[in-house]
Design an enzyme around this catalytic site. Structure first.
Site, PDB file in Angstrom:
ATOM      1  N   HIS A 183      41.953  32.917  38.392  1.00  0.00           N
ATOM      2  CA  HIS A 183      42.221  33.507  37.069  1.00  0.00           C
ATOM      3  C   HIS A 183      42.567  32.427  36.052  1.00  0.00           C
ATOM      4  CE1 HIS A 183      42.278  37.529  38.843  1.00  0.00           C
ATOM      5  NE2 HIS A 183      42.378  38.025  37.626  1.00  0.00           N
ATOM      6  N   LYS A 235      47.851  45.031  45.166  1.00  0.00           N
ATOM      7  CA  LYS A 235      49.014  45.790  45.651  1.00  0.00           C
ATOM      8  C   LYS A 235      50.227  45.331  44.870  1.00  0.00           C
ATOM      9  CE  LYS A 235      50.534  42.479  48.998  1.00  0.00           C
ATOM     10  NZ  LYS A 235      51.858  41.944  49.226  1.00  0.00           N
TER      11      LYS A 235
END
Lengths: 279, 185
Positions: B39, B104
């Site tokens: 990212h 998650k």
């Protein structure tokens, strides 16, 4: 003086690292089955069933239970009448981890803290060494994931906080962690010692088999009190809501300085992997 | 508990707006894998005004760093990683068309606000069920940052990957609502 070759240590560590990552202990799968009885959330039940299925797939197909095959933590009890021959103990253990993680297709998850460059072979490992009487060598190979470790906390409480303060901090840690450490978790609690010892106690408490009671009846009752409180939070499996936030609380305690009340809370995800080797 | 909603990637605005927190979804099609290291590189490219190595419009990113593929398999274990590490980067990608994230754990308020603003959803896969999740992954190809090893960006084809919608486009959050439902005062 008993001689133990570093080759024996390397081979044992390698095998244990791979086995720990492929085969979830029956103590954990038994705890899943017991949790199914208590879980009221349909999604929670479905998740626990999938965790049982996941463990079966990993064992059958020889792939890791979780892709985070962990930083390798080694607890070692070395008999003081043992003479390790053929090289250094650390090198022998790290060679076992190196070979196990390569040949077992385990993820290499260790990096430089500044550059974030992966060391490429999952070393160095963390070793907690204790010298004990006798001529045995006992090792516990504990691959520990980053997600649950990141949610662990250490508190230097004022002694006045007492048991009430300890409970509040444990609950706060569990609540703040919420879904992040992959609940249902196991909560390792280390009380006393000092700053670093409390953390080691908390981690060491996780070596106890799930479902095995604390041998100290008073601590067993405190663990029970805490697990009941934790499972009232509603966090539930994967944090999506439910009765089973944690499978157990494990506690280890030792005396501390008169001015201190150290408390460490080490959260263990449901993929609780630990292999014991006796040499 | 109702049947799962079947979704095929890339996702349309309609696909995403129809999803509600708590929905069980199975996803098929192409996903891109990325963790925080990847990212960071994507955002650096955007800052430099350069093209990205992956498309974003209608796409879904799966936050996962799989274990290596043993012989005869396309991937090792491949469950989700904790999503908050991507919070600093996610809103920018949603602004450029990203429609879904799978991971998650909790998201920041900024990420939740971006989901409402740019119409995207966050879905949870089962953390720690890496062997099970891998069964749904049929093809894998590294498309960028091979030097990152497990953190490289992979283009994966999945068949019925099971997930649950946590954050929808209306600002609902299953982590908050689910916990409330089972909390004992």
């Amino acid at each position: 003086m008993r001689q133990i070759s570093t080759k024996v240590i390397t081979a044992a560590v390698k095998e244990a690292a791979v086995r720990a990552n492929y085969e979830l202990g029956s103590d954990v799968t038994d705890a899943f089955r017991a949790a199914l009885e208590k879980e009221q959330s349909p999604v929670g039940k479905e998740i626990i069933n999938k965790l049982i299925e996941n463990a079966e797939i990993a064992r059958r197909e020889r792939i890791p239970i979780c892709q985070d095959t962990g930083l390798a933590i080694i607890f070692a009890e070395i008999g003081q009448d043992v003479n390790i021959v053929g090289g250094s103990f650390r090198d022998a253990v790290e060679q076992g981890i190196r070979e196990g993680y390569k040949e077992g297709y385990l993820r290499k998850s260790v990096c430089d803290p500044f550059t974030r460059k992966n060391t490429g072979d999952n070393t160095p490992v963390i070793i907690h060494l204790e010298l004990v009487p006798g001529e045995r060598l006992t090792l516990w190979v504990v691959p520990k994931g980053g997600g649950s470790e990141n949610m662990s906390r250490l508190f230097m409480l004022p002694p006045s906080a007492g048991w009430k303060g300890i409970k509040e901090k444990v609950l706060q840690t569990v609540l703040e962690a919420g879904p992040n450490p992959c609940p249902p978790t196991i909560i390792g609690v280390g009380i006393g010692g000092n700053f670093e010892e409390s953390a080691i106690l908390a981690k060491k408490s996780l070596l106890r088999h799930l479902g095995a009671p604390n041998p100290d009846p008073e601590l067993a009752s405190k663990e029970q009190e805490l697990i009941e409180e934790i499972n009232k939070t509603g966090v539930g499996p994967q944090g999506l809501g439910g009765r089973i936030t944690s499978l157990a609380v494990h506690m280890l305690v030792m005396p501390c300085h008169i001015a201190s009340l150290p408390l460490a809370v080490n959260i263990q995800c449901h993929a609780s992997r630990h292999e014991e080797i006796a040499i | 508990m109702g049947d799962s909603i079947r979704l095929k990637t890339p996702l349309s605005g309609g696909d995403v707006s129809g999803l509600r927190s708590g929905d069980r979804v199975t996803i098929s099609g192409i996903l891109y894998t990325a963790r925080d290291a990847a990212h960071k590189r994507l955002i650096d490219l955007l800052d430099q005004g350069k093209a990205l190595p992956i498309p974003l419009e209608g796409q879904v990113i799966y936050y996962v760093g799989p274990s290596p593929a043993p012989p005869g398999r396309v991937i090792g274990a491949a469950g989700p990683t904790t999503s908050y590490r991507m919070d600093a980067y996610a809103p920018r990608l949603m602004e450029l068309g990203l429609k879904g994230m799978i991971g998650k754990g909790k998201r920041s308020q900024e990420v939740k606000d971006a989901m409402t603003k740019y119409k995207a959803v966050y879905m949870a896969a089962i953390g720690g069920a890496g062997a099970l999740m891998a069964q749904a992954i049929k093809e894998v190809e590294i498309v960028a940052y091979e030097d990152l090893g497990p953190e490289a960006i992979r283009r994966i084809r999945v068949d019925n990957l099971p997930v649950i919608v946590v954050n929808d486009t209306l600002g609902n959050d299953l982590y908050v609502e689910g916990q409330k439902l089972y909390q004992i005062p």
